[in-house]
Design a protein around this motif. Sequence first.
Motif, PDB file in Angstrom:
ATOM      1  N   TYR A  96     -16.400  55.239 -14.228  1.00 24.22           N
ATOM      2  CA  TYR A  96     -16.683  55.740 -15.633  1.00 24.22           C
ATOM      3  C   TYR A  96     -16.706  57.451 -15.922  1.00 24.22           C
ATOM      4  O   TYR A  96     -15.905  57.907 -16.152  1.00 24.22           O
ATOM      5  N   TYR A 122     -14.354  58.669 -18.829  1.00 24.02           N
ATOM      6  CA  TYR A 122     -15.579  58.332 -19.953  1.00 24.02           C
ATOM      7  C   TYR A 122     -16.399  59.430 -20.154  1.00 24.02           C
ATOM      8  O   TYR A 122     -16.528  59.968 -19.298  1.00 24.02           O
ATOM      9  N   PRO A 130     -16.378  49.436 -16.806  1.00 23.79           N
ATOM     10  CA  PRO A 130     -15.169  49.909 -16.900  1.00 23.79           C
ATOM     11  C   PRO A 130     -14.332  48.548 -16.482  1.00 23.79           C
ATOM     12  O   PRO A 130     -14.937  48.743 -14.792  1.00 23.79           O
ATOM     13  N   ARG A 158     -11.222  47.613 -21.235  1.00 27.26           N
ATOM     14  CA  ARG A 158     -11.191  49.802 -21.973  1.00 27.26           C
ATOM     15  C   ARG A 158     -11.578  50.012 -22.252  1.00 27.26           C
ATOM     16  O   ARG A 158     -12.713  51.558 -22.355  1.00 27.26           O
ATOM     17  N   LEU A 202     -16.050  50.342 -24.373  1.00 26.32           N
ATOM     18  CA  LEU A 202     -17.214  50.317 -23.616  1.00 26.32           C
ATOM     19  C   LEU A 202     -17.632  50.366 -25.109  1.00 26.32           C
ATOM     20  O   LEU A 202     -17.902  51.271 -26.099  1.00 26.32           O
ATOM     21  N   SER A 242     -13.867  55.297 -25.242  1.00 27.86           N
ATOM     22  CA  SER A 242     -12.437  55.184 -25.085  1.00 27.86           C
ATOM     23  C   SER A 242     -12.380  55.739 -23.567  1.00 27.86           C
ATOM     24  O   SER A 242     -12.938  56.910 -23.444  1.00 27.86           O
ATOM     25  N   ASP A 243     -10.998  55.183 -22.420  1.00 28.69           N
ATOM     26  CA  ASP A 243     -10.931  56.008 -21.544  1.00 28.69           C
ATOM     27  C   ASP A 243     -10.293  57.329 -22.644  1.00 28.69           C
ATOM     28  O   ASP A 243     -10.342  57.166 -23.663  1.00 28.69           O
ATOM     29  N   TYR A 253     -23.785  52.500 -19.550  1.00 26.94           N
ATOM     30  CA  TYR A 253     -23.299  51.915 -19.182  1.00 26.94           C
ATOM     31  C   TYR A 253     -22.306  53.251 -18.538  1.00 26.94           C
ATOM     32  O   TYR A 253     -22.283  53.126 -16.802  1.00 26.94           O
TER      33      TYR A 253
END
Length: 652
Positions: free
Chosen positions: A233, A237, A344, A591, A593, A605-606, A639
């Motif tokens: 993560y 992120y 993720p 990808r 969350l 998002s990434d 997350y």
Amino acid sequence: MNKLSSKYGRYSLLFHFIIWFLTLSLLLRIAFFIWQYDEVSWSLISILRTFFTGLFFDFGTVTFISLCSIFYYSLMPNKWIGSILDKILIYFFTSLVVFILVFTFFAELTFWDEFKTRFNFIAVDYLIYTHEVVANIKQSYPLPLLIGGVLLLSAAFLFLFYQRGAFTTTFTSKATFKTRLSVLSSAIIVALFFVFFITNNQAEWSSNRYNSEISKSGIYSFFAAFRNNQMKYVDFYTSIDNDRAFGVIRKKLAADNAVYFKSGSSIHRKITDSAASPENKNVVFILVESLSGSFLKEFGNKENITPFLDSLAQKSIFFEDLYATGTRTVRGMEAVTLCIPPTPGQSIVKRPNNHNLYTVSNVFKSRKYDCNFFYGGDGYFDNMNAYFGGNGFTIYDRGRGSVLSDEIKTIRNNINDSEVTFENAWGICDEDIFNKMLKVADAQYKAGKPFFNFVMTTSNHRPFTYPSGKIDIPSGTSRQGAVKYTDFALKELFKKAKTKPWFKNTVFVIIADHCASSAGKDEIDVANYHIPAFIVNLDENQNQKIATQCSQIDLWPTLFSLFHWNYESDFFGKNVLDNRFEQRAVMGTYRKLVLMKKDKVMILSDQKKQAFYSWNKKDNSLKALTIDESFLEETISWYQTADFLFTNKLLK
């Protein structure tokens, strides 16, 4: 003939190929190092370790790539060396592998340009969402020029091999038994060494992420991602201070009847209930394949394909506004066993180190329940047997009965042919798996064991085939038919269960694993996460329709509260009926969350990006909003803490 070629005889081409691969990999690593010149560590030790670690992983990679060729060269009899067949096979497969690898090196450059990392689960994810990926490639790159360039370079490298006599020597040299044995055994030893003793995260040796990423081999990382299925993560992120994140979540999970065992990076707590007599009811839990909320008349469907479920909605605890956490069965299984937001990458069900986690089975086991998992296909698929077997369930599936492994002592029971009336590629029909569960429940009741039976259905899945003559829609014609058959099978289950002596003391929980579709024009299609859920056969005065917005992860905490159980919890879910419950749902793709609170949606998002929207339920559209920092912090906290707990083995 080149002296170097003649030295390696039959293996000359293989030797040239290995040197070529290692050289290109080195040049690629140098390119990445220069690319990130202002962010990599330039200390001498860091430079040396980056390149020597890279060489080590490149050598392992090229060993795996070359293994089939080594077997071929070593096993081909001398009398056939240089034959037409030998030449065709070697020319064709050498050309094909060189082309694929040149294309892969180009792909690594474009991947690095976007993500600043070697291949990982994102690259694996690209294989799943092929439509979007192909469209993106077409729009982003001059595809004919790219393919033409790859073909040209591949031809140039093959010509280089030819000019150096690699092909000629390979076709004209005989190989002694000693040479064959030494080459083949060496390759096997190296391959086995990498399989059993080397993991991709051993390349992550540096505190500087770029040095660690450059140390990796892209191809090796790609295949490691299939097994590891995780994206860290904090690497991809937006994150906040860990203590701050846990502080936010601990407040969100606080309840009048919950006491934390310790402070800091933990959500482990004791849930107590003031009721003098908790109810130890049997539980039959049914996770229904692809049961979208939109299939039910209760939610506006006009096709009358779920008559039984619609009737249950009137005489059960029915969740009207509950959302799945993901788009795959394994993601739903993760949510309903661990009660955790979707971390993720791939579901925890498919990851390594997912045994002996604190799941709902621990709560049941603490009360001496017999826990079982029923699946109509081979539970090897999607790692289901390993996950459930490693977390306290006895397995019933169509695989061969045995102990799963030395590590997983759970017994795997076979569903016999005599118990099957219909079967397709995914497994036996829903009626058959329900009948198997009923048979096991009878035995459990006879043995005096309270039971928790988890059933995963399969009929509502392409090719949508089921026993003929059961419903008015022909088998194999439509999704609607499969949904209606599943509804019919559930009706038959209850019809049979009501004749059992254990029925009155048994609660049935029915919920979808995910919706039938998750695609939409927006980056998250919220409506396609809406699923039905039912708690059936509690006292009639408890039946109600719950309009509170909630998630799959809240189902078990709610049921445990209705049972008046005291239990320990590592669950992110809460009792929906608690007056302090704050409406929200967690959901995601591999990808993206998401945290949704009523009509507000935050998407992480990434590449450390985020977006904030207002969701219009009527037309299922998202309207961009200015980022709400407090909402963003809460989203991150859900997350980041979930990923932290699993990654650091704190859910064990």
